[in-house]
Scaffold this active site. Structure first.
Site, PDB file in Angstrom:
ATOM      1  N   HIS A 114       0.778  -1.277   0.142  1.00 32.91           N
ATOM      2  CA  HIS A 114      -0.150  -0.111   0.069  1.00 32.91           C
ATOM      3  C   HIS A 114       0.726   1.106  -0.128  1.00 32.91           C
ATOM      4  O   HIS A 114       0.613   2.215  -0.596  1.00 32.91           O
ATOM      5  CB  HIS A 114      -1.048   0.209   1.293  1.00 32.91           C
ATOM      6  CG  HIS A 114      -1.937  -0.926   1.342  1.00 32.91           C
ATOM      7  ND1 HIS A 114      -2.005  -1.704   2.399  1.00 32.91           N
ATOM      8  CD2 HIS A 114      -2.950  -1.451   0.505  1.00 32.91           C
ATOM      9  CE1 HIS A 114      -3.112  -2.495   2.163  1.00 32.91           C
ATOM     10  NE2 HIS A 114      -3.644  -2.390   1.026  1.00 32.91           N
TER      11      HIS A 114
ATOM     12  N   LYS B 160     -15.878  -8.594   3.899  1.00 28.39           N
ATOM     13  CA  LYS B 160     -14.796  -8.770   5.130  1.00 28.39           C
ATOM     14  C   LYS B 160     -15.187  -8.504   6.428  1.00 28.39           C
ATOM     15  O   LYS B 160     -15.958  -7.873   6.882  1.00 28.39           O
ATOM     16  CB  LYS B 160     -13.460  -7.745   4.693  1.00 28.39           C
ATOM     17  CG  LYS B 160     -13.004  -8.254   3.383  1.00 28.39           C
ATOM     18  CD  LYS B 160     -11.923  -7.187   3.073  1.00 28.39           C
ATOM     19  CE  LYS B 160     -10.921  -7.644   1.971  1.00 28.39           C
ATOM     20  NZ  LYS B 160      -9.969  -6.736   1.740  1.00 28.39           N
TER      21      LYS B 160
ATOM     22  N   ARG C 180      -1.644  -6.079  -8.011  1.00 33.50           N
ATOM     23  CA  ARG C 180      -0.703  -6.901  -7.634  1.00 33.50           C
ATOM     24  C   ARG C 180      -0.614  -7.933  -8.674  1.00 33.50           C
ATOM     25  O   ARG C 180       0.562  -8.628  -8.881  1.00 33.50           O
ATOM     26  CB  ARG C 180      -0.888  -7.731  -6.193  1.00 33.50           C
ATOM     27  CG  ARG C 180      -0.797  -6.441  -5.142  1.00 33.50           C
ATOM     28  CD  ARG C 180      -1.194  -7.231  -3.861  1.00 33.50           C
ATOM     29  NE  ARG C 180      -2.562  -7.600  -3.903  1.00 33.50           N
ATOM     30  CZ  ARG C 180      -3.253  -8.174  -3.016  1.00 33.50           C
ATOM     31  NH1 ARG C 180      -2.761  -8.337  -1.790  1.00 33.50           N
ATOM     32  NH2 ARG C 180      -4.544  -8.553  -3.298  1.00 33.50           N
TER      33      ARG C 180
ATOM     34  N   SER D  72      -2.531  -7.902   3.081  1.00 32.14           N
ATOM     35  CA  SER D  72      -3.003  -7.624   4.650  1.00 32.14           C
ATOM     36  C   SER D  72      -3.167  -8.919   5.319  1.00 32.14           C
ATOM     37  O   SER D  72      -3.040  -9.355   6.262  1.00 32.14           O
ATOM     38  CB  SER D  72      -3.933  -6.673   4.814  1.00 32.14           C
ATOM     39  OG  SER D  72      -3.569  -5.432   4.266  1.00 32.14           O
TER      40      SER D  72
HETATM   41  O1  PNS Z   1      -9.114  -3.255   0.371  1.00 31.05           O
HETATM   42  P1  PNS Z   1     -10.539  -3.912  -0.288  1.00 31.05           P
HETATM   43  O2  PNS Z   1     -11.098  -4.580   0.965  1.00 31.05           O
HETATM   44  O3  PNS Z   1     -10.212  -4.701  -1.433  1.00 31.05           O
HETATM   45  O4  PNS Z   1     -11.099  -2.393  -0.453  1.00 31.05           O
HETATM   46  C1  PNS Z   1     -12.320  -2.453  -0.841  1.00 31.05           C
HETATM   47  C2  PNS Z   1     -13.162  -1.338  -0.761  1.00 31.05           C
HETATM   48  C3  PNS Z   1     -13.317  -1.017   0.502  1.00 31.05           C
HETATM   49  C4  PNS Z   1     -12.598   0.062  -1.569  1.00 31.05           C
HETATM   50  C5  PNS Z   1     -14.757  -1.332  -1.549  1.00 31.05           C
HETATM   51  O5  PNS Z   1     -15.455  -2.506  -0.741  1.00 31.05           O
HETATM   52  C6  PNS Z   1     -15.601  -0.108  -1.321  1.00 31.05           C
HETATM   53  O6  PNS Z   1     -15.448   0.873  -2.054  1.00 31.05           O
HETATM   54  N1  PNS Z   1     -16.454   0.026  -0.461  1.00 31.05           N
HETATM   55  C7  PNS Z   1     -17.340   0.981   0.009  1.00 31.05           C
HETATM   56  C8  PNS Z   1     -18.866   0.951  -0.554  1.00 31.05           C
HETATM   57  C9  PNS Z   1     -18.855   0.872  -2.090  1.00 31.05           C
HETATM   58  O7  PNS Z   1     -18.656   2.192  -2.434  1.00 31.05           O
HETATM   59  N2  PNS Z   1     -19.300   0.047  -2.844  1.00 31.05           N
HETATM   60  C10 PNS Z   1     -19.351   0.209  -4.197  1.00 31.05           C
HETATM   61  C11 PNS Z   1     -18.229  -0.070  -5.057  1.00 31.05           C
HETATM   62  S1  PNS Z   1     -17.686  -1.931  -4.673  1.00 31.05           S
END
Ligand code: PNS
Length: 156
Positions: free
Chosen positions: A16, A40, A89, A127
């Site tokens: 990150h 998650k 990645r 992570s």
């Molecule tokens: O590190 P991650 O878990 O891959 O991140 C995913 C994240 C948190 C960026 C994604 O789940 C997110 O944008 N969550 C907020 C809710 C949202 O906007 N959802 C619509 C797009 S998937």
């Protein structure tokens, strides 16, 4: 131009940080933002994750650590950010990332998703792997910013 770098950051890793450092050269401001991924469950609380991001990024002046309980596109609009940045990645990351980028484009056509390839020497770090190593008291200092190693170890 400002960008949102969203994620779970449970915890923030050197992978990150690599993306954040490179993005900080390309954008006026990088909002490293914790959002909820409903697939998650998290080991670290939002407060703990925010504190670790702040420590890890303390040396980069144009980075701000944020948390938002809502849609990524709503947060991006509230910050007047035109760009969402995600790190890639591997090819296997791409399917989920493309779906998310297309969904976000549908929700907010004025916001672009940019992808940045993680540096090859860091591309195996996640992570999830860091949490697993820490759980078994293995050395995690090669995978996370040195300033947060103890914060992670303390959890176990
Ligand atoms: O590190 P991650 O878990 O891959 O991140 C995913 C994240 C948190 C960026 C994604 O789940 C997110 O944008 N969550 C907020 C809710 C949202 O906007 N959802 C619509 C797009 S998937």
């Amino acid at each position: 131009m400002q960008c949102i770098y969203p994620g779970s950051f449970d915890p923030i890793t050197l992978g990150h940080l690599d993306i954040i450092q490179r993005a900080s050269q390309a954008f006026d401001c990088v909002y490293v933002t914790i959002l909820l991924n409903h697939k998650k469950t998290y080991l670290f609380s939002v407060e703990e994750r925010l504190a670790m991001i702040k420590k890890a990024c303390a040396h980069i002046p144009n980075v701000q650590a944020c948390y938002y309980d809502g849609l990524l596109t709503h947060f991006a609009r509230s910050k007047k950010a035109q760009t969402i940045l995600r790190g890639l990645r591997s090819a296997s990351d791409f399917e989920f990332e493309l779906q998310m980028a297309n969904l976000n484009k549908q929700l907010a056509p004025e916001i672009e998703t940019y992808f940045m390839a993680t540096s090859p020497d860091l591309s195996y770090i996640s992570s999830t792997a860091v949490r697993e190593l820490a759980m078994f008291h293995a050395d995690i200092s090669k995978y996370v910013p040195i300033s947060i190693v103890e914060d992670i170890q303390r959890k176990f």
